[in-house]
Write a protein that holds these residues in place. Structure first.
Motif, PDB file in Angstrom:
ATOM      1  N   THR A 152     -31.035 -58.198  43.916  1.00  0.00           N
ATOM      2  CA  THR A 152     -29.567 -58.292  43.939  1.00  0.00           C
ATOM      3  C   THR A 152     -28.961 -57.386  45.001  1.00  0.00           C
ATOM      4  O   THR A 152     -28.039 -57.797  45.719  1.00  0.00           O
ATOM      5  CB  THR A 152     -29.004 -57.927  42.545  1.00  0.00           C
ATOM      6  N   ARG A 179     -32.226 -72.225  43.259  1.00  0.00           N
ATOM      7  CA  ARG A 179     -31.590 -71.327  42.296  1.00  0.00           C
ATOM      8  C   ARG A 179     -30.913 -70.131  42.955  1.00  0.00           C
ATOM      9  O   ARG A 179     -29.759 -69.814  42.664  1.00  0.00           O
ATOM     10  CB  ARG A 179     -32.633 -70.835  41.286  1.00  0.00           C
ATOM     11  N   GLN A 183     -27.017 -69.621  42.631  1.00  0.00           N
ATOM     12  CA  GLN A 183     -26.519 -68.526  41.794  1.00  0.00           C
ATOM     13  C   GLN A 183     -25.754 -67.495  42.628  1.00  0.00           C
ATOM     14  O   GLN A 183     -24.737 -66.966  42.184  1.00  0.00           O
ATOM     15  CB  GLN A 183     -27.677 -67.854  41.054  1.00  0.00           C
ATOM     16  N   SER A 184     -26.236 -67.215  43.837  1.00  0.00           N
ATOM     17  CA  SER A 184     -25.560 -66.217  44.666  1.00  0.00           C
ATOM     18  C   SER A 184     -24.194 -66.722  45.128  1.00  0.00           C
ATOM     19  O   SER A 184     -23.204 -66.009  45.038  1.00  0.00           O
ATOM     20  CB  SER A 184     -26.393 -65.878  45.906  1.00  0.00           C
ATOM     21  N   SER A 187     -21.895 -67.039  42.071  1.00  0.00           N
ATOM     22  CA  SER A 187     -21.824 -65.866  41.192  1.00  0.00           C
ATOM     23  C   SER A 187     -22.041 -66.247  39.732  1.00  0.00           C
ATOM     24  O   SER A 187     -21.195 -66.005  38.868  1.00  0.00           O
ATOM     25  CB  SER A 187     -20.465 -65.160  41.317  1.00  0.00           C
ATOM     26  N   THR A 188     -23.170 -66.867  39.487  1.00  0.00           N
ATOM     27  CA  THR A 188     -23.500 -67.289  38.125  1.00  0.00           C
ATOM     28  C   THR A 188     -24.971 -66.999  37.856  1.00  0.00           C
ATOM     29  O   THR A 188     -25.745 -66.776  38.798  1.00  0.00           O
ATOM     30  CB  THR A 188     -23.223 -68.797  37.926  1.00  0.00           C
ATOM     31  N   THR A 189     -25.337 -66.977  36.582  1.00  0.00           N
ATOM     32  CA  THR A 189     -26.751 -66.823  36.238  1.00  0.00           C
ATOM     33  C   THR A 189     -27.285 -68.090  35.572  1.00  0.00           C
ATOM     34  O   THR A 189     -28.395 -68.097  35.045  1.00  0.00           O
ATOM     35  CB  THR A 189     -26.945 -65.630  35.267  1.00  0.00           C
ATOM     36  N   LYS A 190     -26.496 -69.159  35.620  1.00  0.00           N
ATOM     37  CA  LYS A 190     -26.954 -70.416  35.001  1.00  0.00           C
ATOM     38  C   LYS A 190     -28.203 -70.930  35.706  1.00  0.00           C
ATOM     39  O   LYS A 190     -28.338 -70.793  36.924  1.00  0.00           O
ATOM     40  CB  LYS A 190     -25.868 -71.485  35.129  1.00  0.00           C
TER      41      LYS A 190
END
Ligand code: URA
Ligand code: SF4
Length: 247
Positions: A152, A179, A183-184, A187-190
């Motif tokens: 991160t 992914r 995700q970056s 701004s999600t972690t799904k």
């Protein structure tokens, strides 16, 4: 269906019964892209990144690239051979964003030139696009050791370069492949399985973001290519629209 299109589809392994109808529909929406664009102005170094670009966009990209080459903002600078900034049309409508350089990319300083890159080329060709018609970049510009996921703090350290790169190219839409990119950018972690096949928005300009599986995923799971094809067809249709609407 022209023989060459068929060969491209064969290359990415699209089953015949899917490809005929869908491919024809996609092709009818937009003619093939124009042939090669003019070369970069003589006073700039005619790198692959800038070939065919509008001068202002390519100059802006050159300036960011120079900063990236000198960058030591995260630990990845210690193990890189080359920074991998980006390649393609500086004024592209469509910008693909991958995760990070791998071994081949690190050796050559160019994104998506290894096995996954070959498959990306075939996927683009299947919807009538070439590498030079789009712009291709990554979330981080230096190779993580042994191709581990970027951390991160590395993604955060590198994010300003990508943001400015997106501003310079100013594409009509972004394609997040895989992914880490999805995700970056969002701004999600799904998980990617939930994100893919849909369109999101990025930044103040609310730029549409199409989320797709990473080509490397199709190398590992060839049976999933059908989903990739569905995403490509959707992308093709979106690019053919005068203004991109999010569905
Ligand atoms: N995978 C990526 O995400 N990017 C590259 O440049 C190569 C492989
Ligand atoms: Fe700089 Fe990005 Fe490379 Fe880290 S990955 S050293 S932030 S260019």
């Amino acid at each position: 269906m022209p023989h060459s299109s068929r060969a491209h589809l064969d290359a990415i392994g699209i089953p015949v019964w899917v490809r005929r109808s869908v491919f024809r529909a996609a092709r009818q929406e937009q003619p093939s892209p124009a042939t090669a664009a003019p070369a970069a102005p003589a006073e700039t170094t005619p790198t692959a990144e800038t070939a065919g670009a509008a001068p202002s966009a390519s100059a802006a990209l050159d300036a960011i690239d120079a900063q990236v080459r000198a960058c030591r903002k995260c630990a990845l600078h210690r193990t890189r051979t080359h920074t991998v900034f980006g390649v393609g049309r500086a004024d592209a409508d469509c910008m693909f964003i991958g995760e990070a350089p791998g071994a081949e990319e690190d050796a050559r300083g160019e994104p998506f030139v290894g096995r996954a890159g070959k498959l990306l080329d075939a996927m683009l060709a299947a919807i009538g696009l070439q590498r030079d018609d789009v712009y291709i970049a990554n979330i981080v510009k230096c190779r993580p050791p042994r191709n581990r996921d970027p951390h991160t703090d590395e993604i955060v350290a590198c994010s300003g370069y990508l943001r400015r790169q997106i501003e310079a190219v100013s594409p009509r839409l972004l394609v997040a492949t895989g992914r880490v990119a999805a995700q970056s950018l969002l701004s999600t972690t799904k998980p990617i399985g939930q994100l893919r096949g849909r369109t999101y928005r990025y930044g103040e300009d609310r730029l549409p973001v199409v989320v797709m599986y990473h080509p490397a995923y199709f190398l590992r799971s060839p049976l999933e290519k059908r989903k990739g094809w569905a995403d490509l067809v959707r992308l093709r249709a979106m690019l053919a629209e005068p203004s991109v609407s999010v569905s």
